[in-house]
Design an enzyme around this catalytic site. Structure first.
Site, mmCIF file in Angstrom:
data_model
loop_
_atom_site.group_PDB
_atom_site.id
_atom_site.type_symbol
_atom_site.label_atom_id
_atom_site.label_comp_id
_atom_site.label_asym_id
_atom_site.label_seq_id
_atom_site.Cartn_x
_atom_site.Cartn_y
_atom_site.Cartn_z
ATOM 1 N N HIS A 1 1.170 -0.850 -0.163
ATOM 2 C CA HIS A 1 -0.036 -0.188 -0.043
ATOM 3 C C HIS A 1 1.047 0.758 0.102
ATOM 4 O O HIS A 1 1.089 2.246 -0.589
ATOM 5 C CB HIS A 1 -0.674 0.114 1.121
ATOM 6 C CG HIS A 1 -1.794 -0.366 0.666
ATOM 7 N ND1 HIS A 1 -2.409 -1.917 1.606
ATOM 8 C CD2 HIS A 1 -3.559 -0.465 0.551
ATOM 9 C CE1 HIS A 1 -3.289 -2.483 0.851
ATOM 10 N NE2 HIS A 1 -4.210 -1.315 0.424
ATOM 11 N N LYS B 1 -10.212 -7.566 7.481
ATOM 12 C CA LYS B 1 -10.714 -7.746 9.195
ATOM 13 C C LYS B 1 -11.291 -7.138 9.247
ATOM 14 O O LYS B 1 -10.175 -6.312 9.432
ATOM 15 C CB LYS B 1 -10.850 -9.399 9.622
ATOM 16 C CG LYS B 1 -9.028 -9.263 10.723
ATOM 17 C CD LYS B 1 -8.545 -10.261 11.349
ATOM 18 C CE LYS B 1 -7.853 -10.240 11.453
ATOM 19 N NZ LYS B 1 -6.960 -9.512 13.381
#
Lengths: 281, 200
Positions: free
Chosen positions: B39, B107
């Site tokens: 990222h 999650k």
């Protein structure tokens, strides 16, 4: 020590690839409590299937095989230096053989050591014990649930938490409410209360080694643990934070004497994969 | 009662728009993994979509640092559950916009910036079952490729994976709904009932 080393590698394998029977039973009980057709129920069914497949194929239950935390009870006469060496050697071997994910990262260079060893990694606590038996307890503590742990200093006015067990109750509810689903619930919650910061954090984590069926030796705390479990479950966060009746499987509390001026409360949470095991030598 | 939806990847914008929070989806097709380092790289170095070895358009980006095993002709997946998504919150909206993703999977849910990017770009957030690493690894049928393996290591590399019936729950949809936020508010209300504490 070579045989002991291999024994510890096997302990790693057992702890990484299977879950203690009491935790599996508690998850099964949770499955039957959740509503038919709910996301919580389907998540728990997948978790239980995952536990079965991991055990049968001898693969780690979770890809995060965590920070290994060792508690050794050492009979007098055994060298603690040698034992430490052996645990580190076994960790290198287990990382390759089980396999475990390499999780030890150098803070300065940001390099992963590749074998789960490094400064203070794995965590090793040694304590002398009477008798002639060496007992090695191992917990694999996942990072996600470690990150939702919290240290409190009472009084905490924002929680209206005073220096008493009701104040502790408020801390536990606050920590779980803030954790939501981030640490992979249903959680096992360890609480440590005492005089100094370092002591309570160690104490709260050690509670995660207790079996869920284990009853606190203080009757008052045993009752308190039960009440806390019920109230945590009333929060409705549920398995994986998808809503539901089971947010935690157990709450375990350890206490030390405190200083008149200090009242520290630490909360450690384990994900549903409360991976712990014992080797007796 | 929840709805179960079978999804083929890559998915269209219409597919993404049709999903609602609470839906259980089972995905078949190819996905990519990315966690903290990928990222950071994508947002800082801004490689063009066609400079990546595989296309991300329409696919699902999975927050996962797997355990892989080297085989004779490549890799196999040993364990591959989700990691906490919130850690890449500061990057994700840019990544969604730049690479045309239709799903982000991990999650714990994500923050406001990502929620807005999901609405603006027609993308959903999927909550995979944390810790179900072996079960999920068994739904990955093939390792199609890997990027940045040398540089970032196994857990942090971008893996291109073929999945079959890979399950997850839609917890943030393209319409601004956020199950995490709703549950957090409900649990906070309960917390206030149990403690009588003031807002903090």
């Amino acid at each position: 020590m070579l045989k002991l080393r291999d024994g510890i590698v096997e302990l790693y394998r057992k702890v990484a690839t299977s879950i203690p029977p009491d935790v599996e039973e508690a998850l099964k009980a949770a499955l039957s409590r959740e509503q038919e057709g709910s996301a919580a129920k389907s998540a728990l069914a997948i978790i239980l299937e995952n536990i079965r497949v991991a055990r049968e194929t001898s693969r780690p239950i979770c890809q995060d095989t965590g920070v290994p935390v060792f508690y050794l009870q050492v009979p007098s006469g055994l060298s603690q230096l040698d034992l430490r060496e052996t645990v580190i050697e076994a960790t290198r071997l287990a990382t390759e053989k089980v396999p475990l994910r390499a999780n030890a990262v150098d803070v300065i260079s940001e390099k992963n050591s590749g074998d789960n060893t490094g400064d203070g990694f794995p965590v090793i606590y040694l304590e002398e014990t009477g008798g002639s038996t060496l007992t090695i307890d191992l917990m694999l503590k996942g990072g996600g649930s470690e990150n939702v742990g919290q240290l409190y200093k009472l009084p905490a006015p924002e929680l209206m938490a005073q220096r008493d067990l009701d104040g502790v109750r408020r801390c536990v509810l606050d920590a779980v409410q803030k954790a939501q689903g981030k640490g992979c619930p249903p959680y096992v919650i360890g609480v440590g209360i005492g005089a100094s910061k370092d002591q309570v954090t160690r104490l709260s984590k050690a509670q995660l080694m207790r079996r869920l069926s284990d009853t606190n030796k203080s009757e008052e705390l045993a009752i308190f643990e039960k009440r806390l479990l019920e109230e945590v479950n009333e929060l409705g966060i549920g398995p994986h934070g998808l809503g539901g009746r089971t947010t935690a499987l157990g709450v375990k509390i350890g206490v030390n004497h405190r200083h008149p001026a200090s009242y520290f409360v630490d909360i450690s949470m384990s994900c549903w994969a409360d991976r712990r095991g014992r080797l007796i030598w | 009662m929840v709805r179960t939806v079978a999804l083929n990847l890559p998915m269209s914008k219409a597919d993404a728009l049709s999903l609602r929070t609470g839906d259980i989806v089972t995905m078949t097709g190819s996905i990519v993994t990315a966690r903290d380092r990928v990222h950071k790289f994508l947002v800082e170095q801004k490689p063009l979509p066609d400079e990546l070895p595989f296309g991300l358009s329409g696919t699902v980006l999975y927050h996962c640092g797997p355990i892989m095993k080297k085989t004779e002709n490549g890799f196999s997946v040993v364990a591959a559950g989700p990691t906490t998504s919130q850690r890449v919150e500061m990057y994700e909206s840019d990544v969604i916009r730049q690479y045309g993703l239709r799903g982000i999977m991990g999650k714990g849910g994500m923050g406001e910036k990502t929620r807005q990017a999901l609405i603006d770009n027609g993308c959903v957030y999927l909550n995979a079952i944390g810790g179900a690493a072996v079960y999920l690894a068994d739904r990955i049928k093939n390792v199609l490729g890997v990027w940045k393996l040398e540089e970032f290591g196994t857990a942090e590399a971008m893996w291109h994976l073929e999945v079959v019936d890979f399950p997850a729950v839609v917890t943030m949809d393209c319409h601004g709904n956020d199950m995490h936020r709703v549950l957090e508010a409900e649990s906070y209300k309960k917390f206030l009932e149990l403690t009588g504490a003031q807002k903090h």
